[in-house]
Write an enzyme that holds these catalytic residues in place. Structure first.
Site, PDB file in Angstrom:
ATOM      1  N   HIS A 101       0.879  -1.177   0.000  1.00  0.00           N
ATOM      2  CA  HIS A 101       0.000   0.000   0.000  1.00  0.00           C
ATOM      3  C   HIS A 101       0.913   1.222   0.000  1.00  0.00           C
ATOM      4  CE1 HIS A 101      -2.454  -2.915   2.371  1.00  0.00           C
ATOM      5  NE2 HIS A 101      -3.503  -2.340   1.826  1.00  0.00           N
ATOM      6  N   ASP A 104       2.270   2.012   3.388  1.00  0.00           N
ATOM      7  CA  ASP A 104       3.221   1.060   3.997  1.00  0.00           C
ATOM      8  C   ASP A 104       4.641   1.502   3.712  1.00  0.00           C
ATOM      9  OD1 ASP A 104       0.983  -0.630   4.268  1.00  0.00           O
ATOM     10  OD2 ASP A 104       1.504  -1.776   2.469  1.00  0.00           O
ATOM     11  N   GLU A 232     -10.660  -6.761  -4.526  1.00  0.00           N
ATOM     12  CA  GLU A 232     -10.526  -7.839  -3.537  1.00  0.00           C
ATOM     13  C   GLU A 232     -11.779  -7.858  -2.662  1.00  0.00           C
ATOM     14  OE1 GLU A 232      -6.725  -7.831  -1.495  1.00  0.00           O
ATOM     15  OE2 GLU A 232      -7.653  -8.711   0.274  1.00  0.00           O
ATOM     16  N   GLU A 267      -9.190 -13.639  -1.513  1.00  0.00           N
ATOM     17  CA  GLU A 267      -8.456 -13.946  -0.270  1.00  0.00           C
ATOM     18  C   GLU A 267      -9.234 -14.989   0.531  1.00  0.00           C
ATOM     19  OE1 GLU A 267      -6.544 -10.733   1.791  1.00  0.00           O
ATOM     20  OE2 GLU A 267      -7.089 -11.557   3.736  1.00  0.00           O
ATOM     21  N   HIS A 270     -11.185 -13.935   3.607  1.00  0.00           N
ATOM     22  CA  HIS A 270     -12.378 -13.153   3.260  1.00  0.00           C
ATOM     23  C   HIS A 270     -13.484 -14.092   2.776  1.00  0.00           C
ATOM     24  CE1 HIS A 270      -9.646  -9.401   2.351  1.00  0.00           C
ATOM     25  NE2 HIS A 270      -9.519  -9.866   3.579  1.00  0.00           N
ATOM     26  N   ASP A 295      -4.742 -13.604  -2.556  1.00  0.00           N
ATOM     27  CA  ASP A 295      -4.062 -13.184  -1.332  1.00  0.00           C
ATOM     28  C   ASP A 295      -4.067 -14.391  -0.408  1.00  0.00           C
ATOM     29  OD1 ASP A 295      -3.365 -10.652  -1.977  1.00  0.00           O
ATOM     30  OD2 ASP A 295      -4.543  -9.664  -0.423  1.00  0.00           O
ATOM     31  N   ASP A 306     -10.860 -11.813  10.760  1.00  0.00           N
ATOM     32  CA  ASP A 306      -9.834 -11.923   9.724  1.00  0.00           C
ATOM     33  C   ASP A 306      -8.467 -12.109  10.378  1.00  0.00           C
ATOM     34  OD1 ASP A 306      -8.841 -11.851   7.168  1.00  0.00           O
ATOM     35  OD2 ASP A 306      -8.996  -9.690   6.919  1.00  0.00           O
ATOM     36  N   ASP A 308      -5.863 -13.680   9.273  1.00  0.00           N
ATOM     37  CA  ASP A 308      -4.733 -13.609   8.337  1.00  0.00           C
ATOM     38  C   ASP A 308      -3.585 -14.532   8.723  1.00  0.00           C
ATOM     39  OD1 ASP A 308      -5.887 -11.755   6.598  1.00  0.00           O
ATOM     40  OD2 ASP A 308      -5.076 -10.020   7.655  1.00  0.00           O
TER      41      ASP A 308
HETATM   42  C1  XUL Z   1      -7.455  -6.593   4.376  1.00  0.00           C
HETATM   43  C2  XUL Z   1      -6.704  -6.966   3.171  1.00  0.00           C
HETATM   44  C3  XUL Z   1      -5.868  -5.892   2.552  1.00  0.00           C
HETATM   45  C4  XUL Z   1      -5.808  -5.958   1.065  1.00  0.00           C
HETATM   46  C5  XUL Z   1      -5.093  -4.806   0.431  1.00  0.00           C
HETATM   47  O1  XUL Z   1      -8.240  -7.602   4.890  1.00  0.00           O
HETATM   48  O2  XUL Z   1      -6.751  -8.087   2.734  1.00  0.00           O
HETATM   49  O3  XUL Z   1      -4.599  -5.936   3.114  1.00  0.00           O
HETATM   50  O4  XUL Z   1      -5.206  -7.128   0.621  1.00  0.00           O
HETATM   51  O5  XUL Z   1      -5.634  -3.597   0.773  1.00  0.00           O
HETATM   52 CO    CO Z   2      -5.746  -9.076   1.167  1.00  0.00          CO
END
Ligand code: XUL
Ligand code: CO
Length: 437
Positions: A101, A104, A232, A267, A270, A295, A306, A308
């Protein structure tokens, strides 16, 4: 290149029998599977946000990790140190791509101009690092969800001035992505959604977002950026009703607004929040010709948020790779690890373990899925299941030659109920397991 991870050498492939956790057991980047190397199939990327900027904060407490590249008090020094750490990490891990991003990699300034110049400075440093190492950018994106001004969204914000700030960030992030040769540009609608319907004009917000996408595409064409645009989907977090709920919702939005230049970045975490499997989401995208990128991560059924986590579930990864391979593989997309070590995993080595585990999981999944396709048992079951549409009246129906009355007459002409045909789920699960290495 031994400044931040002096105890780690380049991660090598050592084969399935190795007991070295800092080695690959399955990811052998030069191994050829169906005419392409593993590196070309999987197109791994490391994400900047979790890996270098994330310190493990959660809704109950601040970050726990201490990262040497964030030790300076000066935000631009921090940005350059982080870039050094990132490229050392990428090269030691041996991934071909990275993702970021705008916020970042470079700090937001006091004005739009200052933010732009910060970003430009860091991007030119990143470009130098890319040229030195051969690293490539999978995608860039704009963070339109962290700054307080975006509390009501970016591209769907009800305030025109805030909307313009979002547009400015997208323009600059597109410039940055283009300067770094990015193969895609991602829109994740962090706060694109609404909290309560009584203060919201959903139709107007979505029209604004569609128009913004079209303006972004026009700008990309103007500067000669050829990367693929991706949306996304995510159903919740942080907003209550996210507009890009899941793949099917995004596809309907794209069709409604005549947008034909956007594909899907799927993702898994998600997908599971939307009560789908990752493979389902990929299949919906593939069926519409819109499977763009992944992702890679996983959620946690107990938490229901989430989380991750790094993807280590072989079954899920095989299901995903089956869809990707049958769709012809990635074109501009790849597997970006949008994943982070757990809050209590505070060592620098944990960053490597997470990525190595994820890379080996998908490498294994690639091998298994390609063997499954080769073996053909699963696709034979599908072919047989729909065979009544292959000839006779079934084929006439598919060719558009039968009316509703014709179909009724066929049903009425049958002397008996249609014979039961088993869906054979249990058999399928045995076949699937037989292929798991
Ligand atoms: C948030 C997510 C983000 C996107 C990019 O859940 O997945 O990091 O991948 O904005
Ligand atoms: Co993502």
């Amino acid at each position: 290149m031994d400044r931040f991870f002096p105890n780690i050498d380049k991660i090598k492939y050592e084969g399935p029998k190795s007991k070295n956790p800092l080695a690959f057991k399955y990811y052998d980047e030069n191994r050829v599977i169906n005419g392409k190397t593993m590196k070309e199939h999987l197109r791994y990327a490391v994400c900047y946000w979790h890996t270098f900027r994330g310190l493990g904060h959660d809704p109950f407490g601040p970050g726990t990790a201490v990262r040497p590249w964030l030790s300076s008090d000066d935000p631009m020094t921090q940005a350059f140190d982080t870039m050094d750490a990132a490229f050392e990490f990428f090269t030691k891990l041996g991934v071909p791509f990275w993702c970021f991003h705008d916020r970042d990699i470079a700090p937001e300034g006091a004005t739009v101009e200052e933010s732009e110049s910060n970003l430009r400075e860091v991007v030119s440093y990143a470009k130098k690092k890319q040229d030195e190492t051969g690293m490539k950018l999978l995608w860039g994106t704009a963070n339109l969800f962290s700054h307080p001004r975006f509390m009501n969204g970016g591209g769907t914000n009800p305030d025109f001035d805030v909307f313009c700030y979002a547009a400015a960030q997208i323009k600059n992030a597109l410039d940055a992505t283009h300067a770094l040769g990015g193969e895609n540009y991602v829109f994740w609608g962090g706060r694109e959604g609404y909290d309560i319907l009584f203060n919201t004009d959903m139709k107007r917000e979505l029209k604004h977002f569609a128009d913004l996408l079209k303006l972004a595409k026009a700008y990309a064409d103007e500067i000669g950026f050829k990367g693929q645009f991706l949306i996304e989907p995510k159903p919740m977090e942080p907003s209550t009703h996210q507009y890009d709920f899941d793949t099917a919702t995004v596809i309907a939005f794209l069709k409604e607004h005549d947008i034909d230049f956007v594909k899907i970045n799927m993702e898994p975490n998600h997908a599971t929040l939307a009560l789908h499997t990752a493979a389902h989401e990929l299949q919906v995208a593939a069926d519409a010709g819109l499977l763009g990128s992944i992702d890679a991560n996983r959620g946690n059924f107990q938490n229901g948020w989430d989380t991750d986590q790094f993807p280590t579930n072989i079954y899920d990864a095989v299901e995903m790779m089956l869809v990707v391979l049958k769709d012809g593989g990635f074109e501009t997309g790849g597997l970006n690890f949008d994943a982070k070590p757990r809050r209590a995993s505070t060592d620098l080595e944990d960053m490597f373990y997470g990525h190595i585990g994820g890379m080996d999981t998908f490498a294994r999944a690639l091998i298994i899925a390609s063997e499954m396709i080769e073996g053909g048992e699963l696709s034979d079951i599908v072919t047989k299941r729909y065979s009544s549409f292959d000839d006779g009246k079934g084929a006439e129906f598919e060719a558009g030659k039968l009316s509703l009355t014709d179909l009724r007459d066929i049903a009425a002409s049958k002397a008996e109920e249609p014979a039961q045909t088993s869906g054979q789920r249990e058999l399928i699960e045995i076949i699937f397991n037989d292929y798991i290495l």
